[in-house]
Design an enzyme around this catalytic site. Structure first.
Site, PDB file in Angstrom:
ATOM      1  N   SER A 138      19.654 -24.158  -9.726  1.00 51.23           N
ATOM      2  CA  SER A 138      20.700 -25.113 -10.123  1.00 51.23           C
ATOM      3  C   SER A 138      21.524 -24.608 -11.302  1.00 51.23           C
ATOM      4  O   SER A 138      21.020 -23.899 -12.166  1.00 51.23           O
ATOM      5  CB  SER A 138      20.070 -26.452 -10.521  1.00 51.23           C
ATOM      6  OG  SER A 138      19.274 -26.946  -9.499  1.00 51.23           O
TER       7      SER A 138
ATOM      8  N   SER B  96      12.653 -25.828 -14.437  1.00 54.74           N
ATOM      9  CA  SER B  96      11.332 -26.327 -14.842  1.00 54.74           C
ATOM     10  C   SER B  96      10.443 -25.161 -15.264  1.00 54.74           C
ATOM     11  O   SER B  96      10.382 -24.139 -14.569  1.00 54.74           O
ATOM     12  CB  SER B  96      10.650 -27.060 -13.681  1.00 54.74           C
ATOM     13  OG  SER B  96      11.458 -28.123 -13.251  1.00 54.74           O
TER      14      SER B  96
ATOM     15  N   GLN C 129      12.106 -21.467 -11.192  1.00 47.20           N
ATOM     16  CA  GLN C 129      13.140 -21.398 -10.142  1.00 47.20           C
ATOM     17  C   GLN C 129      14.515 -21.496 -10.804  1.00 47.20           C
ATOM     18  O   GLN C 129      14.818 -22.520 -11.431  1.00 47.20           O
ATOM     19  CB  GLN C 129      12.933 -22.567  -9.175  1.00 47.20           C
ATOM     20  CG  GLN C 129      13.941 -22.664  -8.059  1.00 47.20           C
ATOM     21  CD  GLN C 129      13.888 -24.047  -7.405  1.00 47.20           C
ATOM     22  OE1 GLN C 129      13.469 -25.019  -8.042  1.00 47.20           O
ATOM     23  NE2 GLN C 129      14.295 -24.140  -6.173  1.00 47.20           N
TER      24      GLN C 129
ATOM     25  N   GLU D  72       9.374 -25.948  -1.444  1.00 47.31           N
ATOM     26  CA  GLU D  72       9.446 -26.859  -2.596  1.00 47.31           C
ATOM     27  C   GLU D  72       9.300 -28.310  -2.133  1.00 47.31           C
ATOM     28  O   GLU D  72       8.564 -29.096  -2.722  1.00 47.31           O
ATOM     29  CB  GLU D  72      10.786 -26.672  -3.323  1.00 47.31           C
ATOM     30  CG  GLU D  72      10.953 -27.628  -4.500  1.00 47.31           C
ATOM     31  CD  GLU D  72      12.246 -27.407  -5.271  1.00 47.31           C
ATOM     32  OE1 GLU D  72      13.215 -26.884  -4.676  1.00 47.31           O
ATOM     33  OE2 GLU D  72      12.287 -27.755  -6.454  1.00 47.31           O
TER      34      GLU D  72
ATOM     35  N   GLU E 125      19.654 -38.555  -1.279  1.00 47.24           N
ATOM     36  CA  GLU E 125      20.854 -38.569  -0.420  1.00 47.24           C
ATOM     37  C   GLU E 125      20.923 -37.252   0.384  1.00 47.24           C
ATOM     38  O   GLU E 125      21.223 -37.254   1.586  1.00 47.24           O
ATOM     39  CB  GLU E 125      22.133 -38.725  -1.259  1.00 47.24           C
ATOM     40  CG  GLU E 125      22.327 -40.091  -1.881  1.00 47.24           C
ATOM     41  CD  GLU E 125      21.436 -40.335  -3.091  1.00 47.24           C
ATOM     42  OE1 GLU E 125      20.970 -39.342  -3.709  1.00 47.24           O
ATOM     43  OE2 GLU E 125      21.173 -41.508  -3.412  1.00 47.24           O
TER      44      GLU E 125
END
Ligand SMILES: Cc1cc2nc3c(=O)[nH]c(=O)nc-3n(C[C@H](O)[C@H](O)[C@H](O)COP(=O)(O)OP(=O)(O)OC[C@H]3O[C@@H](n4cnc5c(N)ncnc54)[C@H](O)[C@@H]3O)c2cc1C
Length: 402
Positions: free
Chosen positions: A126, A158, A123, A241, A369
């Site tokens: 990020s 990853s 993926q 995910e 969060e």
């Protein structure tokens, strides 16, 4: 279909000592028998027979079963101790996204090799400047003859070092607000200009990477969904995910790494701590959490079996499982005492590894969060978090200079 069909298939494919161990329900013997088997080849055959992805249509590598029957298949594979923890990104994230947004050609091209474990996926979302605020990402895809030219940097990718394909989110129109200018691509990880560099983690493993993309050509037929619709496509990947990470996904089962809550009591007995009231209290609390998590995952599985998508509720079990696993592994370390910080072998003992790896649980797949924000806004319907960049062209959003 009856599960007997699968049991017969397994009886014909697995060595006799493995089958005998399953009949005796001897988990240790299953593990021993498994050590002599080529897992990749077993999973490949499982995929060819359609048992790895039983609820996918036959033409994409499945058996066309409904979700309820597929759950029985998963339970039978678990009873036989068939390992499934490979290519989780391909199976649990890429495949549902392809099924939801792929063209017929894309589905027929990509899905069968995921089902047979022949192609693994990563993926590429990020970036150094975009994690929680994923929609602010800066990797650019510019249209060229026959496709797109991609430049940028991804991070925390990853399994990118083993992947054949990547799920790539890139900016195709910087003049639009951040969520609107994104498009979603399938990236060939072996294409020229893809540079994968491993990152070493706290526990010594290197399972994730930096990925540098320099003038990488992506053919037009590898666009997934419409140009500018990348955020909507990405939400499907993210929802799946979260389900996979919380154990509610079809692939990872209830395994969230490290020791399980159910093993705490025997560890406490081994360490002579089972009569300590504080320890008993802590174990009871963790066992209750584990029960609640299982109930939450069962509910999520039921919702999916009724044909609904993973939805924002996946944030609830993702949050619960991440926090729960960290508490379980911290209690394991407490029970291990000095043995948890000093050992004689070269390799990190599994319980310590479980504790170190668990630290990532509240970050990967969206931080706790952010899960609380998602639950507040999309499950409870509370007012949205203020975001000064919403509706502003991406080029006008202030960002740190490179
Ligand atoms: C083990 C692991 C595997 C990963 N694998 C992948 C992968 O395969 N592919 C991929 O694309 N990414 C992957 N990631 C990246 C992961 O998705 C990000 O790390 C995560 O989304 C957080 O982004 P960040 O690290 O940039 O932190 P930031 O977004 O910079 O957050 C820093 C801190 O600020 C808090 N914060 C930020 N915004 C808010 C807000 N609005 N409200 C409240 N708090 C806030 C966060 O909770 C966090 O505590 C992986 C991460 C880990 C740890």
């Amino acid at each position: 279909m009856s599960v007997d069909e699968l049991s017969a298939w397994l009886a014909g494919r697995l060595p006799p000592e493995w089958i005998a161990a399953v009949e005796r329900d001897d988990v240790a013997a299953i593990r021993r028998a498994r050590a002599d088997v080529d897992t990749r080849s077993l999973l490949h055959d499982l995929g060819i027979a359609g048992w790895a992805t039983p609820d996918w249509p036959v033409e994409y590598g499945g058996r066309g079963l409904d979700r309820g029957a597929a759950r029985l298949v998963a339970a039978e594979l678990a009873r036989f101790g068939v390992p499934r923890q490979y290519n989780v990104i391909g199976l649990a994230m890429a495949a549902p996204t392809l099924l939801a947004f792929g063209t017929e050609t894309q589905k027929r091209h990509f899905l069968p090799a995921i089902a047979t474990y022949d192609h693994s996926w990563c993926q590429l979302f990020s970036e150094p400047g975009a994690g929680s605020d994923l929609a602010g990402l800066a990797t650019r895809a510019v249209p060229v003859e026959g496709g797109w030219l991609v430049n940028g940097q991804k991070v925390w990718s990853s399994m990118a070092h083993e992947a054949d394909f990547g799920l790539l989110l890139a900016r195709t129109d910087p003049s639009l607000p951040k969520h609107d200018g994104l498009s979603y691509f399938v990236l060939d990880m072996h294409a020229p200009g893809v540079d994968v560099r491993p990152l070493r983690q706290l526990n010594g493993d290197a399972e994730f990477n930096e990925v540098f993309l320099t003038n990488v050509f992506v053919p037009a037929e590898h666009l997934l969904g419409r140009v500018g619709d990348g955020w909507r496509v990405a939400l499907t990947t993210l929802q799946n995910e979260r389900s996979a990470l919380s154990g509610a996904g079809s692939v990872s089962g209830s395994n969230i790494g490290g020791l399980k809550a159910g093993q705490l009591l025997s560890l406490a007995r081994e360490r002579g701590r089972d009569h300590d009231p504080r320890t008993r209290d802590q174990i009871a609390a963790r066992l209750i959490d584990a029960y609640l998590l299982r109930a939450g995952n069962a509910r999520a599985a039921l919702i999916r079996s009724l044909g609904h998508s993973a939805g924002a509720e996946g944030a609830v079990t993702k949050l619960m499982s991440a926090e729960h696993n960290k508490r379980v592994q911290a209690l394991v370390m407490d029970l291990l005492g000095a043995d948890g910080i000093a050992w004689l072998s070269d390799a990190t003992p599994p319980p310590v590894n479980g504790f170190l790896r668990a630290q990532a649980n509240t970050i990967e797949g969206g931080t706790s969060e952010i899960m609380r924000n998602v639950i507040g806004e999309r499950v409870l319907g509370l007012p949205r978090e203020p975001d000064a960049s919403r509706g502003v062209p991406w080029t006008d959003i202030p960002r740190a200079a490179k």
